[in-house]
Design an enzyme around this catalytic site. Structure first.
Site, PDB file in Angstrom:
ATOM      1  NE  ARG A 109      39.339  39.740  41.960  1.00 50.72           N
ATOM      2  CZ  ARG A 109      38.171  39.769  41.323  1.00 50.72           C
ATOM      3  NH1 ARG A 109      37.215  40.573  41.742  1.00 50.72           N
ATOM      4  NH2 ARG A 109      37.964  39.018  40.254  1.00 50.72           N
ATOM      5  CB  THR A 113      40.555  35.870  50.122  1.00 52.36           C
ATOM      6  OG1 THR A 113      41.607  36.609  49.470  1.00 52.36           O
ATOM      7  CG2 THR A 113      41.136  34.608  50.728  1.00 52.36           C
ATOM      8  CG  ASP A 209      41.436  39.460  33.195  1.00 48.34           C
ATOM      9  OD1 ASP A 209      42.307  40.261  32.803  1.00 48.34           O
ATOM     10  OD2 ASP A 209      41.491  38.883  34.298  1.00 48.34           O
ATOM     11  CG  ASP A 212      43.599  37.584  30.796  1.00 46.33           C
ATOM     12  OD1 ASP A 212      44.751  37.816  31.224  1.00 46.33           O
ATOM     13  OD2 ASP A 212      42.836  36.727  31.268  1.00 46.33           O
TER      14      ASP A 212
END
Length: 218
Positions: A109, A113, A209, A212
């Site tokens: 991603r 944007t 995340d 992560d």
């Protein structure tokens, strides 16, 4: 024009799912524990996600007599983890579907944007008649998952189920809008639908995340 089936969403309501998800959310949970619990949680989600897996009737011989039963039908289901975080869900899924084939999608991603970009594809060119199970831990904005599902449908998949540890309402609404006109059944199976997305596109309260927390910050 074929009959269009609306997208279905299932948030699995089970105490073991809630228990494991609570530990995954905890910022104190280290990566080895996070990986193990994510693996266990996916197997629980997979049990619900595969309720409509296609089977064929067979007869087997028991030690006493013939017995009717079922086996997974052909073509085999295809499991598609979205790299990299989806890899942390693969073992939990294939534990329940050991005969399924596995394809891979590398998608990322753009944080500016929030649009998904594909950087690697390892899938059959022809998915005609295939049931596909997409693995993506976080359904946030929905862009990555929508792109993955569209790619599978473009190659002929006739049934797509996404397994996500967490989902945001915004992402679910986005998927519903994108696939409103498709004839292929699309389902989302998740451990929970959280409150909202923050300005950075992360699920709140979420669990951070997922990539992560599975593999460390790289």
């Amino acid at each position: 024009m074929g009959y269009r089936v609306p997208m279905q969403t299932l948030a699995v309501d089970h105490p073991l799912v809630a228990h494991k998800l609570t530990t995954l959310r905890d910022v104190r949970t280290d990566s080895p524990t996070f990986r193990r619990l994510a693996d266990e949680l996916v197997t629980l989600l997979a049990y619900e996600a595969t309720r409509d897996v296609r089977v064929a009737e067979v007869t087997v011989q028991t030690p006493l007599a013939d017995a009717p039963g079922v086996r997974l039908a052909s073509p085999k289901p295809l499991v598609v983890p979205i790299l990299r975080a989806g890899l942390g869900m693969l073992d939990g899924m294939t534990r329940l579907l050991p005969t399924a084939e596995v394809g891979f999608l590398g998608m990322i991603r753009d944080e500016g944007t929030l649009q998904a970009q594909t950087y690697a594809t390892r899938l059959p060119d022809d998915l005609s008649g295939r049931q596909c199970y997409v693995l993506d831990p976080m359904l946030a904005t929905g862009g990555t998952l929508a792109a993955a599902i569209q790619l599978l449908i473009d190659r002929g998949a006739t049934d797509v189920t996404a397994l996500c540890l967490l989902a945001a309402p915004e992402g679910l609404k986005y998927l519903e809008a994108v696939f409103e006109g498709t004839n292929a059944p699309i389902r989302v199976v998740t451990a929970a639908v959280d409150s909202h997305l923050n300005e950075q596109g992360f699920i709140v309260p979420g669990l951070g995340d997922a990539g992560d927390r599975l593999y460390g910050v790289v």
